[in-house]
Enzyme design. Sequence first.
Site, PDB file in Angstrom:
ATOM      1  N   LYS A  28      43.220 -13.177  22.224  1.00  0.00           N
ATOM      2  CA  LYS A  28      42.231 -12.204  22.376  1.00  0.00           C
ATOM      3  C   LYS A  28      41.288 -12.465  23.419  1.00  0.00           C
ATOM      4  O   LYS A  28      40.751 -13.606  23.585  1.00  0.00           O
ATOM      5  CB  LYS A  28      41.333 -12.265  20.887  1.00  0.00           C
ATOM      6  CG  LYS A  28      41.948 -11.692  19.940  1.00  0.00           C
ATOM      7  CD  LYS A  28      41.213 -11.915  18.352  1.00  0.00           C
ATOM      8  CE  LYS A  28      40.386 -11.000  18.350  1.00  0.00           C
ATOM      9  NZ  LYS A  28      39.728 -11.119  16.812  1.00  0.00           N
ATOM     10  N   LYS A  40      45.232 -21.803  13.248  1.00  0.00           N
ATOM     11  CA  LYS A  40      45.032 -20.598  13.961  1.00  0.00           C
ATOM     12  C   LYS A  40      46.543 -20.028  14.625  1.00  0.00           C
ATOM     13  O   LYS A  40      46.760 -18.841  14.394  1.00  0.00           O
ATOM     14  CB  LYS A  40      44.110 -20.728  15.283  1.00  0.00           C
ATOM     15  CG  LYS A  40      43.791 -19.475  16.135  1.00  0.00           C
ATOM     16  CD  LYS A  40      42.983 -18.849  15.743  1.00  0.00           C
ATOM     17  CE  LYS A  40      42.602 -17.737  16.507  1.00  0.00           C
ATOM     18  NZ  LYS A  40      41.466 -17.604  17.843  1.00  0.00           N
ATOM     19  N   GLU A  58      46.369  -8.289  15.157  1.00  0.00           N
ATOM     20  CA  GLU A  58      45.241  -8.248  14.154  1.00  0.00           C
ATOM     21  C   GLU A  58      45.356  -6.949  13.176  1.00  0.00           C
ATOM     22  O   GLU A  58      44.611  -6.250  13.291  1.00  0.00           O
ATOM     23  CB  GLU A  58      43.766  -8.222  14.993  1.00  0.00           C
ATOM     24  CG  GLU A  58      42.995  -8.752  14.135  1.00  0.00           C
ATOM     25  CD  GLU A  58      41.402  -9.047  14.558  1.00  0.00           C
ATOM     26  OE1 GLU A  58      41.290  -8.662  15.801  1.00  0.00           O
ATOM     27  OE2 GLU A  58      40.616  -9.828  14.194  1.00  0.00           O
ATOM     28  N   ARG A  72      45.368 -11.465  10.162  1.00  0.00           N
ATOM     29  CA  ARG A  72      44.905 -12.336  11.216  1.00  0.00           C
ATOM     30  C   ARG A  72      43.231 -12.007  11.048  1.00  0.00           C
ATOM     31  O   ARG A  72      42.421 -12.775  11.578  1.00  0.00           O
ATOM     32  CB  ARG A  72      45.122 -11.470  12.553  1.00  0.00           C
ATOM     33  CG  ARG A  72      44.391 -12.376  13.811  1.00  0.00           C
ATOM     34  CD  ARG A  72      45.107 -11.953  15.027  1.00  0.00           C
ATOM     35  NE  ARG A  72      44.336 -12.585  16.154  1.00  0.00           N
ATOM     36  CZ  ARG A  72      44.908 -12.629  17.304  1.00  0.00           C
ATOM     37  NH1 ARG A  72      45.958 -12.315  17.556  1.00  0.00           N
ATOM     38  NH2 ARG A  72      44.233 -13.226  18.197  1.00  0.00           N
ATOM     39  N   ASN A 107      38.373 -13.747  11.017  1.00  0.00           N
ATOM     40  CA  ASN A 107      36.862 -13.516  11.167  1.00  0.00           C
ATOM     41  C   ASN A 107      36.085 -14.132   9.947  1.00  0.00           C
ATOM     42  O   ASN A 107      34.848 -13.564   9.764  1.00  0.00           O
ATOM     43  CB  ASN A 107      36.725 -11.910  11.271  1.00  0.00           C
ATOM     44  CG  ASN A 107      37.323 -11.477  12.475  1.00  0.00           C
ATOM     45  OD1 ASN A 107      36.937 -12.264  13.802  1.00  0.00           O
ATOM     46  ND2 ASN A 107      38.186 -10.631  12.649  1.00  0.00           N
ATOM     47  N   HIS A 125      32.376 -14.087  10.511  1.00  0.00           N
ATOM     48  CA  HIS A 125      31.989 -13.212  11.495  1.00  0.00           C
ATOM     49  C   HIS A 125      31.233 -12.035  11.501  1.00  0.00           C
ATOM     50  O   HIS A 125      30.672 -11.474  12.186  1.00  0.00           O
ATOM     51  CB  HIS A 125      33.186 -13.070  12.439  1.00  0.00           C
ATOM     52  CG  HIS A 125      33.619 -14.345  13.163  1.00  0.00           C
ATOM     53  ND1 HIS A 125      33.872 -15.600  12.532  1.00  0.00           N
ATOM     54  CD2 HIS A 125      33.763 -14.706  14.450  1.00  0.00           C
ATOM     55  CE1 HIS A 125      34.281 -16.342  13.428  1.00  0.00           C
ATOM     56  NE2 HIS A 125      34.087 -16.132  14.636  1.00  0.00           N
ATOM     57  N   HIS A 129      28.409 -11.913  13.874  1.00  0.00           N
ATOM     58  CA  HIS A 129      28.351 -11.306  14.810  1.00  0.00           C
ATOM     59  C   HIS A 129      27.118 -10.399  14.951  1.00  0.00           C
ATOM     60  O   HIS A 129      26.492 -10.129  16.005  1.00  0.00           O
ATOM     61  CB  HIS A 129      29.610 -10.271  15.147  1.00  0.00           C
ATOM     62  CG  HIS A 129      30.770 -10.817  15.746  1.00  0.00           C
ATOM     63  ND1 HIS A 129      32.184 -10.460  15.763  1.00  0.00           N
ATOM     64  CD2 HIS A 129      30.687 -11.866  16.632  1.00  0.00           C
ATOM     65  CE1 HIS A 129      32.809 -11.127  16.386  1.00  0.00           C
ATOM     66  NE2 HIS A 129      32.213 -12.282  16.813  1.00  0.00           N
TER      67      HIS A 129
END
Lengths: 366, 366
Positions: free
Chosen positions: A144, A228, A238, A242, A246, A249, A253
Amino acid sequence: MKTIQVELAEKRYPIHIGSGLFEKLPQFLEGIGWGRERRLMLVADSHVSPLYAERVLKPLEQAGFTVGQITHPAGEESKSLHTLERLVEDCIRFGLDRSGAVLALGGGVTGDLAGFLAASYMRGIPFIQLPTTLLAHDSSVGGKVGVNHPLGKNMIGAFHQPAMVVFDTDVLKTLPEREILSGCAEVVKHALIWDASFADWLMEHHRQLMALEPEVTAEAIERGCRVKAAVVSQDEKESGIRAILNYGHTIGHALESVSGYGAFTHGEAVAVGMAGAALLGEALGTATEVFPFTRELLAAFRLPTHLSPVWAEEELLAAMKRDKKAKKGAYTFVLPTGIGSVVLQHGVEEAAIREVLARLRGGESR
Amino acid sequence: MKTIQVELAEKRYPIHIGSGLFEKLPQFLEGIGWGRERRLMLVADSHVSPLYAERVLKPLEQAGFTVGQITHPAGEESKSLHTLERLVEDCIRFGLDRSGAVLALGGGVTGDLAGFLAASYMRGIPFIQLPTTLLAHDSSVGGKVGVNHPLGKNMIGAFHQPAMVVFDTDVLKTLPEREILSGCAEVVKHALIWDASFADWLMEHHRQLMALEPEVTAEAIERGCRVKAAVVSQDEKESGIRAILNYGHTIGHALESVSGYGAFTHGEAVAVGMAGAALLGEALGTATEVFPFTRELLAAFRLPTHLSPVWAEEELLAAMKRDKKAKKGAYTFVLPTGIGSVVLQHGVEEAAIREVLARLRGGESR
C-alpha cells in the site's frame, strides 16, 4: 539474519531482518537479479538522510551502482501530490528511466511517498523498502503506497509491491522514544488481530522491545511481518480479509484527520482506536473481556487509551464516514472476537460509536 | 453493434461499438454485474460535457443510478497532478467510496486523466471508457492512464484496465475536422504496424472515414481496436512487444514536447513521426520502399509528413532522450520492416536521426 518470503499471486519477494544488513545491499540486489545498469534513486527525508543515507550509498557505490539521492522534508505534510511532482522532476533530471528503481529509506511517510513515486513514475518501476522505524515494519509489507489529499489521508495511491524489504535493525537506535512506541503500537496490533501467543510474548518482553534489544526487536519484527504477510498474501488488493489490518484505524485515522496530523503519532492514534474497538466489541457482543488486556498491553508500551475532549465528537464521526473502508456511508469497524482474532463489521450504529467515544473520554477508559 | 472481447491475464472486458449505444448504458452496466448501489462519477471536459454529458446521464439516472459529474477544462494542460487533486476533491465531496466507479467521457486527455483518477483514487476503483473521438479508439484500449509532468508527457501514471469501453459512433460527428484527422493518424498507425490489408482498406476508404460514414467508421474502429487488443493482450505492462504501439511516437512525442503541446494535434505529431520512422527504417535497412506508401496514406488523410525548421534539432533530440522507451540514454525507435509490420530497435545512432530530421525538413519528405 532472518528472512521471510512473502508469496503473492504474481510475485514473491524477500524480507531480510538483522544487524548490519545495509552493508550487504549489493549482494541482496544481485540476489534478485539487479545489475549495475539499473540506476537507483534513494529517497529519504530530511531527518533520516543525514543519519543513514551514507550507510546505503557507500556500499552500493563501492560495488559500482549509480545511485541518485532525493531528500524530502520530514513529516506527514510531504505525503502530497506537490512533493510527488518535485520527486518526479528530480528523477527525470537524474535520468531515471523505466529500467531504474527507487530505494525508500525511512519510516512510513517515505515508504508511502517513495512507493507511490515508484508506482506511478513512467507508469511504474520497482522499489525496495529500507525501513528505519519499527512502525515501518507494518507499512513495508503489503504494497500500500500513496499520498494524502487535504480532505483525507491516503486518498491517492496504489497497490505496488516492493521487490525486496531490507530491515537493518541498527538504524532504529537513534529515533526518539515516542516514535519507537508508535511503532510498538502496530506490533501490538498484529498480535491482537492474529496471534494471542504473540500478544502474551509482547506482554513479557515489552521492556526489551521498548529498549530495542536486538534479539527481541528482530523477533518482534519477524513475527509482526509474518502476520502482515499472511494476511496480505490472502488478499493483495484489500477486497476482503485484509481489512482486518485496519484494526484501530477507523477511530485512529479520524483522530489523525481531525487533529491535523502531527498532534498524535500514527501509533498513538491507532492505540486509542484499538482501545475504542475493544470497548465497541464488548458493547456489541462480538467479544467479552478484551478491553482490560488491550488496555494493559497498550499501557505497558506507554501508549494512550484515552481521548481528550479537545477532539469534537461530530468531527470525528464525519471523518469516520469518509474512511476508505466505508461503504454507502455506513460505519465499518474491525472488532475483536477475542485476543488474537477479529471480525469485519459493517453497518455499526452511530449511537454505539458515540457511547464508546464518551467512554474513551471518561475515566472508565484509563 | 460490434463487440470485441479483450482478453487479459487477470481480466476480460468488452468493447461495444455502434450507433446510439449510450442509451443502452444501463443494460451494459448490468451486463458486467454493476448494480445501482455503485455510485458513478462522470468526468468530461468543458468542450465535451455540454455536448454529450446528458446523453450519458439521462439513461443512467432514469434507470436509477446515482451519477455525479465533474467537468475539467478542455486541453492537454488538464493532464496534470493539479487537476487530479481537484478531481479527487470532487469525488470525496460526492461521497464516492471504494465501491464507486468513474465514467471517462471524452477523448484521450479525459481518458488518461479520469483513468488515472480511477487508478489512484483510494488506491484504485473501476472505470469505463466512453470515447468521443476517433483518436480515443487508441487510448481507450490498453489501460495506459496518467498525467503529464512539466518536464515530460505521461511521466506519472499507471496501467489500469477499463471494466468496459462503449464507443457510441453518434458522438463523433460534431468534432472539428482537425481532431477527426488526428484520430485517423492512430488508425493508420494500427494498420501500418500490424495489418497490410487494413492499410490498403484505409487507402480505399479514406474519404468515407474522414466523412465519418457510420459503417466505415465502425469498421475502422473495430479493426483498429482489434490490432490494439491483440498487442496489449500479449504484453499488458509494456515490457516487450507492446512498444510497437509507439510507432511514430519517438519523434511525435518529442515534437509535442518541444512545441509545448497544442501546436500539433497528437495525430499530426505521430504522423510526422511515422514519416520519420519510415525514412529511418529505409536508411538503416530494416525496410525498403515503405516511405512512399506511408506518405501517400498519411497525405490521403491530410496529415503532415514534413517538419518545420521552427523546431530545433537539438531540442528534439534532447526530448527523445527523455522518452520513456529510452534505456540507458540510447535512442530507441519502432522501425518498419514492411507495410503492416515493425520491429523495436535499440541503440539507434544519433547521426541517422539527424539525417532523417533534415530530410523531414527538406523537400524530399513532401
